[in-house]
Design a protein around this motif. Structure first.
Motif, mmCIF file in Angstrom:
data_model
loop_
_atom_site.group_PDB
_atom_site.id
_atom_site.type_symbol
_atom_site.label_atom_id
_atom_site.label_comp_id
_atom_site.label_asym_id
_atom_site.label_seq_id
_atom_site.Cartn_x
_atom_site.Cartn_y
_atom_site.Cartn_z
ATOM 1 N N SER A 427 62.232 -33.668 42.829
ATOM 2 C CA SER A 427 62.600 -34.379 44.065
ATOM 3 C C SER A 427 61.780 -35.653 44.180
ATOM 4 N N GLY A 485 56.972 -39.797 45.649
ATOM 5 C CA GLY A 485 56.990 -38.425 45.161
ATOM 6 C C GLY A 485 56.555 -38.294 43.713
ATOM 7 N N PRO A 489 53.439 -35.298 43.568
ATOM 8 C CA PRO A 489 54.497 -34.963 44.536
ATOM 9 C C PRO A 489 54.005 -35.062 45.981
ATOM 10 N N HIS A 490 54.875 -35.542 46.877
ATOM 11 C CA HIS A 490 54.639 -35.559 48.328
ATOM 12 C C HIS A 490 55.842 -34.898 48.995
ATOM 13 N N GLN A 491 55.596 -34.009 49.941
ATOM 14 C CA GLN A 491 56.715 -33.398 50.640
ATOM 15 C C GLN A 491 57.429 -34.398 51.537
ATOM 16 N N ASP A 492 56.702 -35.423 52.002
ATOM 17 C CA ASP A 492 57.284 -36.392 52.926
ATOM 18 C C ASP A 492 57.642 -37.705 52.230
ATOM 19 N N HIS A 493 57.947 -37.647 50.899
ATOM 20 C CA HIS A 493 58.167 -38.898 50.161
ATOM 21 C C HIS A 493 59.377 -39.674 50.680
ATOM 22 N N VAL A 576 67.426 -35.086 54.095
ATOM 23 C CA VAL A 576 65.977 -34.907 54.175
ATOM 24 C C VAL A 576 65.409 -35.517 55.457
#
Length: 624
Positions: A427, A485, A489-493, A576
């Motif tokens: 993602s 991301g 990785p970033h969950q809020d990318h 998202v």
């Protein structure tokens, strides 16, 4: 677009058997059963390996020419055998074998002192086919440079390089530059024979028509493309296939699906008779779109599956890497030859120096020698210390430069292992930004002013990327590409990328308000998509961190379908961010080669609202 000229040159530069107009079946029989001299056999084999329309037979005749040339120790004819096989593999879409044959021809050209410009042009064509833009541009420009540096310019070969480079630029939608090189090819054609003018004009007319097609000027494009087909259908029907594809596209735009299907079926008939696969991918995609619009869904599905299977078989990352390794191995071998010559020269110089030193020692007093030795040792210590400091400083500068080019994690892996393994990210959010009207104004600007203007905006975009912990991927002309991301990785990318996009738009609009009458103050449009990508490093000298995958292609389509001052996001990105940001549904938009896709404009945010989102979503940003 894969319509490259790689046949007409040999008809005018290299001796062949008889005239250009000939009966191939008669030549085959004469070679197999006639009593011929070695030179006559060479002439027939060269002609058959170049002009046989069926690519499978062309490969066989190329092998025969190589075998006969090897037996007779004729490197000039052997070179042509490898080149004919390279063209045949290109038509089959076997680009790895194409590269191998071309490199074999290059080695022979180097050994006999033949100008390799034509071979570099063909290498550029192959890399263009697999969308390796950097390698393609490098070899096209090298080919043109070698042609111009030749003692006597070969205009047919120069025309080929101009034309193929313009063709590559058309493929990448660099339309104005493509037209410039098309005109260069047309001008050079006028300096050749009437026979060559007649031969090349259909290609020039056809691609000029493609230029106007991409400009959406269909009334101008159609007669030019039809002239190209008319000039090629009898002599080189396989070269007319791509133009039939464009005529089918125009017929679709005009709503004449029966005519579009007729054009596509004609192209398919030619392709099947010649065993060429170079245009099958686009052809199956056209047939899929036509049958879908005709509501023949079963037939449309069959064409789409054929397109997908061919696309997956022709171009994949391992194949591209193997092609790249082959060309680099050839370049390294050439460098090694030069290094060996330099080593020999250094050895000779060293022998001379030693002899002179021996003569000098005879006349030197022992006391003087000891004094010099002590002095030398003292200076040596100083030199070693100074050199160590310089080496350490340069190492620090090198590390800093590498981390400026590549992400930290990637730079560390490269230093530790000497290479970087490609990685799959499930993602990632990809952003494309493009200045509206840039091409129109840039043509009127001085080069220095143009570079300063682009740097003015891009350096500020870079600061925004750093602020939101996003990764700048690259710039292409006036287009700016980044991703969130990766490599961490970033969950809020997705949210980070959208907020960065707002800051980019705010920045551009602020500068435009300062000088509203300045034509070089541009509007910007932005497209965003979220999904999986593959990331890695390409190159051995100039490292480039890049990403690949359909996610990138769709992000580019989002940008091209966006509007000035707007952020256009795909359905995947919308899913998202929809709980955090308000978006306006634009409906289903027909995207070239992608079909109907849902698109959304992200509703504008004030700077206070942006700041509030930082706090509510706990987004950590760096101070710029």
């Amino acid at each position: 677009m894969r319509l490259f000229i790689h046949v007409f040159i040999v008809l005018f530069l290299l001796p062949s058997y008889g005239q250009v107009t000939f009966d191939l079946e008669s030549l085959k029989n004469e070679y197999l059963y006639g009593e011929l001299s070695a030179e006559e056999k060479f002439g027939i084999l060269r002609t058959l390996s170049k002009e046989t329309p069926n690519v499978i037979e062309k490969l066989a005749w190329g092998d025969s020419l190589i075998e006969f040339s090897t037996a007779n120790n004729n490197l000039e004819h052997r070179l042509q055998g490898h080149l004919s096989k390279a063209w045949a593999y290109n038509d089959l879409g076997n680009y790895l074998s194409d590269i191998s044959e071309t490199l074999a021809a290059l080695e022979i050209a180097d050994s006999i002192g033949k100008n390799p410009a034509q071979l570099y042009n063909h290498l550029a064509n192959v890399y263009g086919n697999v969308n390796n833009t950097n390698e393609a541009i490098k070899y096209y420009l090298k080919s043109i440079e070698l042609h111009k540096k030749a003692d006597s310019i070969s205009y047919p070969n120069l025309i080929e390089s101009y034309y193929n480079y313009s063709n590559f630029l058309l493929k990448n939608d660099l339309l104005d530059s493509a037209l410039v090189y098309l005109e260069k090819a047309r001008e050079a054609t006028q300096k050749t024979t009437p026979q060559l003018i007649t031969y090349i004009t259909p290609y020039l007319d056809g691609n000029t028509g493609v230029y106007y097609f991409k400009k959406n000027q269909y009334d101008t494009a159609k007669p030019l493309i039809e002239k190209g087909v008319e000039g090629l259908i009898s002599s080189h029907p396989d070269a007319a296939v791509e133009y039939y594809n464009y005529l089918a596209d125009i017929a679709q735009e005009e709503g004449d699906l029966d005519q579009a299907l007729a054009y596509s079926n004609k192209a398919l008939e030619i392709t099947e008779s010649s065993n060429s696969t170079s245009e099958l991918e686009n052809l199956y995609l056209n047939l899929f779109e036509i049958e879908r619009e005709r509501k023949n869904y079963k037939t449309a599905l069959e064409h789409f599956l054929a397109y997908q299977e061919l696309k997956d078989s022709l171009i994949n990352l391992p194949t591209i890497q193997k092609m790249y390794n082959l060309s680099k191995a050839y370049e390294v071998s050439n460098v090694q030859k030069e290094a060996d010559l330099m080593a020999k020269e250094a050895e000779i110089q060293e022998l001379r120096a030693n002899r002179q030193q021996t003569i000098s020692i005879i006349f030197v007093v022992v006391v003087v020698l000891l004094s010099l030795l002590l002095f030398g040792l003292f200076n040596r210590v100083k030199y070693v210390r100074k050199t160590s400091r310089i080496i350490e400083q340069e190492k620090e500068r090198s590390d800093a430069l590498l981390k400026n080019i590549l992400p930290d994690e990637t730079a560390n892996e490269l230093k530790a292992n000497g290479k970087v393994n490609a990685k799959q990210f499930d993602s990632v959010t990809v952003l494309f930004a493009d200045f509206c009207g840039f091409t129109k104004y840039s043509s009127r600007m001085q080069p220095q002013e143009l570079v300063e203007r682009v740097d003015f905006y891009f350096s500020r975009f870079d600061a925004i990327m750093e602020k939101y912990d996003l990764e700048k991927i690259k710039t292409i002309g006036d287009a700016y590409m980044c991703a969130g991301g990766l490599p961490y990785p970033h969950q809020d990318h997705a949210l980070r990328v959208v907020l960065a996009a707002f800051e980019m738009i705010d920045l551009v609009q602020a500068f435009k308000k300062e000088a509203p009458n300045d034509p070089t103050r541009f509007d910007i449009r932005i497209g965003i998509n979220t999904g999986p990508v593959v990331a890695g490093v390409v190159g051995t000298k100039k490292f480039v961190y890049d990403i690949w995958g359909d996610t990138v292609n769709i992000a580019s389509r989002m940008e091209s379908n966006s509007e000035a001052g707007q952020i256009n996001v795909s359905e995947d990105t919308y899913k998202v961010i929809k709980n955090t940001l308000d978006c306006t549904f634009r409906g289903m938009v027909d995207v070239k080669h992608k079909g109907m896709m849902k698109m959304y404009f992200v509703d504008p945010l004030t700077q206070d609202q942006q700041k509030s989102l930082f706090e509510v979503n706990n987004i950590t940003v760096q101070q710029t």
